[in-house]
Design a protein around this motif. Structure first.
Motif, PDB file in Angstrom:
ATOM      1  N   UNK A 110      29.116  34.826 -40.574  1.00  0.00           N
ATOM      2  CA  UNK A 110      28.238  35.018 -41.521  1.00  0.00           C
ATOM      3  C   UNK A 110      28.193  35.479 -42.959  1.00  0.00           C
ATOM      4  N   UNK A 111      28.612  36.391 -42.558  1.00  0.00           N
ATOM      5  CA  UNK A 111      29.131  37.888 -43.668  1.00  0.00           C
ATOM      6  C   UNK A 111      30.310  36.783 -44.808  1.00  0.00           C
ATOM      7  N   UNK A 112      31.220  36.906 -44.356  1.00  0.00           N
ATOM      8  CA  UNK A 112      33.130  36.157 -44.814  1.00  0.00           C
ATOM      9  C   UNK A 112      32.245  34.662 -45.120  1.00  0.00           C
ATOM     10  N   UNK A 113      31.648  33.893 -44.850  1.00  0.00           N
ATOM     11  CA  UNK A 113      31.279  32.440 -45.346  1.00  0.00           C
ATOM     12  C   UNK A 113      30.285  32.726 -45.986  1.00  0.00           C
ATOM     13  N   UNK A 114      28.794  33.676 -46.559  1.00  0.00           N
ATOM     14  CA  UNK A 114      27.809  33.726 -47.709  1.00  0.00           C
ATOM     15  C   UNK A 114      28.344  34.896 -49.119  1.00  0.00           C
ATOM     16  N   UNK A 115      29.544  35.733 -48.608  1.00  0.00           N
ATOM     17  CA  UNK A 115      29.593  36.090 -49.603  1.00  0.00           C
ATOM     18  C   UNK A 115      30.887  37.012 -49.962  1.00  0.00           C
ATOM     19  N   UNK A 140      24.884  45.867 -42.878  1.00  0.00           N
ATOM     20  CA  UNK A 140      23.744  44.887 -41.459  1.00  0.00           C
ATOM     21  C   UNK A 140      23.219  45.232 -41.373  1.00  0.00           C
ATOM     22  N   UNK A 141      21.502  44.401 -41.217  1.00  0.00           N
ATOM     23  CA  UNK A 141      20.941  45.365 -40.616  1.00  0.00           C
ATOM     24  C   UNK A 141      20.572  44.488 -39.046  1.00  0.00           C
ATOM     25  N   UNK A 175      27.561  48.565 -55.730  1.00  0.00           N
ATOM     26  CA  UNK A 175      27.265  47.127 -55.809  1.00  0.00           C
ATOM     27  C   UNK A 175      27.530  46.332 -53.901  1.00  0.00           C
ATOM     28  N   UNK A 176      26.258  46.146 -53.992  1.00  0.00           N
ATOM     29  CA  UNK A 176      25.788  45.549 -52.964  1.00  0.00           C
ATOM     30  C   UNK A 176      25.739  43.990 -53.172  1.00  0.00           C
ATOM     31  N   UNK A 177      26.777  43.487 -52.333  1.00  0.00           N
ATOM     32  CA  UNK A 177      26.988  41.730 -53.127  1.00  0.00           C
ATOM     33  C   UNK A 177      26.069  41.351 -52.073  1.00  0.00           C
ATOM     34  N   UNK A 178      25.528  41.718 -51.114  1.00  0.00           N
ATOM     35  CA  UNK A 178      24.393  40.488 -49.581  1.00  0.00           C
ATOM     36  C   UNK A 178      24.483  41.517 -48.404  1.00  0.00           C
ATOM     37  N   UNK A 179      24.077  40.781 -47.532  1.00  0.00           N
ATOM     38  CA  UNK A 179      23.195  41.268 -46.259  1.00  0.00           C
ATOM     39  C   UNK A 179      22.853  40.238 -45.646  1.00  0.00           C
ATOM     40  N   UNK A 180      23.635  40.972 -44.577  1.00  0.00           N
ATOM     41  CA  UNK A 180      23.432  40.132 -42.492  1.00  0.00           C
ATOM     42  C   UNK A 180      22.576  40.632 -42.094  1.00  0.00           C
ATOM     43  N   UNK A 181      22.059  39.670 -40.713  1.00  0.00           N
ATOM     44  CA  UNK A 181      20.975  40.483 -40.023  1.00  0.00           C
ATOM     45  C   UNK A 181      21.489  39.785 -38.850  1.00  0.00           C
ATOM     46  N   UNK A 218      18.561  34.461 -50.754  1.00  0.00           N
ATOM     47  CA  UNK A 218      17.799  35.015 -49.531  1.00  0.00           C
ATOM     48  C   UNK A 218      19.055  36.364 -48.464  1.00  0.00           C
ATOM     49  N   UNK A 219      18.159  37.152 -47.804  1.00  0.00           N
ATOM     50  CA  UNK A 219      19.468  37.741 -47.012  1.00  0.00           C
ATOM     51  C   UNK A 219      19.436  36.834 -45.986  1.00  0.00           C
ATOM     52  N   UNK A 220      20.957  36.460 -44.791  1.00  0.00           N
ATOM     53  CA  UNK A 220      21.178  36.080 -44.505  1.00  0.00           C
ATOM     54  C   UNK A 220      21.104  36.756 -42.791  1.00  0.00           C
ATOM     55  N   UNK A 221      20.834  35.171 -41.571  1.00  0.00           N
ATOM     56  CA  UNK A 221      20.653  36.068 -40.602  1.00  0.00           C
ATOM     57  C   UNK A 221      21.442  35.148 -39.362  1.00  0.00           C
ATOM     58  N   UNK A 222      21.652  36.172 -38.234  1.00  0.00           N
ATOM     59  CA  UNK A 222      21.827  34.836 -36.802  1.00  0.00           C
ATOM     60  C   UNK A 222      20.763  33.852 -36.976  1.00  0.00           C
ATOM     61  N   UNK A 223      19.621  34.917 -36.988  1.00  0.00           N
ATOM     62  CA  UNK A 223      17.962  33.851 -35.844  1.00  0.00           C
ATOM     63  C   UNK A 223      17.241  34.550 -37.558  1.00  0.00           C
ATOM     64  N   UNK A 224      16.440  33.032 -37.913  1.00  0.00           N
ATOM     65  CA  UNK A 224      15.955  33.272 -38.903  1.00  0.00           C
ATOM     66  C   UNK A 224      14.511  32.740 -38.322  1.00  0.00           C
ATOM     67  N   UNK A 225      13.334  32.903 -37.845  1.00  0.00           N
ATOM     68  CA  UNK A 225      12.288  32.782 -37.657  1.00  0.00           C
ATOM     69  C   UNK A 225      11.382  32.396 -38.850  1.00  0.00           C
ATOM     70  N   UNK A 226      10.664  30.823 -38.999  1.00  0.00           N
ATOM     71  CA  UNK A 226      10.101  31.249 -39.970  1.00  0.00           C
ATOM     72  C   UNK A 226       8.386  30.953 -38.903  1.00  0.00           C
TER      73      UNK A 226
END
Length: 189
Positions: A63-68, A125-126, A148-154, A179-187
């Protein structure tokens, strides 16, 4: 969220399988944010299961590599994401640092632990995002050091409006490609 993708479903099943997700509607859990909730997701449990932590680190890394793209350094948010962040850094063969909620009051009085230099690119990483406050605190500490913070994954994000609002107020929404990207994003609806 209209549809759960295969990764979200797979990770949700894993977390349920190892009892990382707990439900207690009669005696709600108190979160670090101070909120009381009938659900608690303890992603640190993942670290006790070698096959499962391998799956989580691979999915977070992908996910990290794909997004950032590949950063210079991986940063874990203390304490919940130190172990997970280290696994991702190891998998990607990258240096690892972690960010404390505040500087230590003794020793070198560091808030950021590990070797990092100004202008290096970092992905944070969160383990879990509820209100986003610990994530924002970590990003501020890194930016204060000209990193430089290029992204965040959780692993898991609750998708609360307050976290989106907090990220917007810190210009993290624009920084992280909306947005921040997560393996599980509960809306929550």
């Amino acid at each position: 969220m209209d549809q759960i993708d295969n990764t979200e479903l797979k990770i949700a099943k894993i977390l349920l399988q190892i009892n990382a997700i707990k439900l207690s509607p009669k005696e709600p859990f108190k979160w670090a944010s101070g909120w009381n909730s009938p659900i608690y997701c303890d992603n640190r449990t993942v670290l006790s299961y070698p096959d499962i932590r391998d799956e989580i680190k691979k999915e977070l890394s992908n996910l990290l590599i794909k997004k950032f793209g590949k950063p210079d350094v991986i940063a874990g948010v203390a304490t919940g994401a130190i172990g997970i962040g280290m696994l991702v850094a190891d998998f990607l063969n990258l240096p690892f640092i972690y960010v404390r909620p505040e500087a230590k009051k003794h020793g070198r009085k560091n808030q950021i632990e590990g070797k990092i230099e100004q202008n290096q690119k970092v992905v944070v990483i969160e383990d879990l995002i509820s209100t986003g406050k610990s994530s924002i605190n970590a990003v501020r500490a890194l930016r204060d050091q000209n990193i430089e913070v290029t992204g965040m994954v959780a692993i898991f994000t609750y998708g609360f409006d307050i976290s989106t609002e907090n990220f917007k107020n810190e210009n993290l929404i624009q920084t992280f490609n909306k947005k921040c990207f997560s393996l599980i994003f509960f809306q929550w609806k």
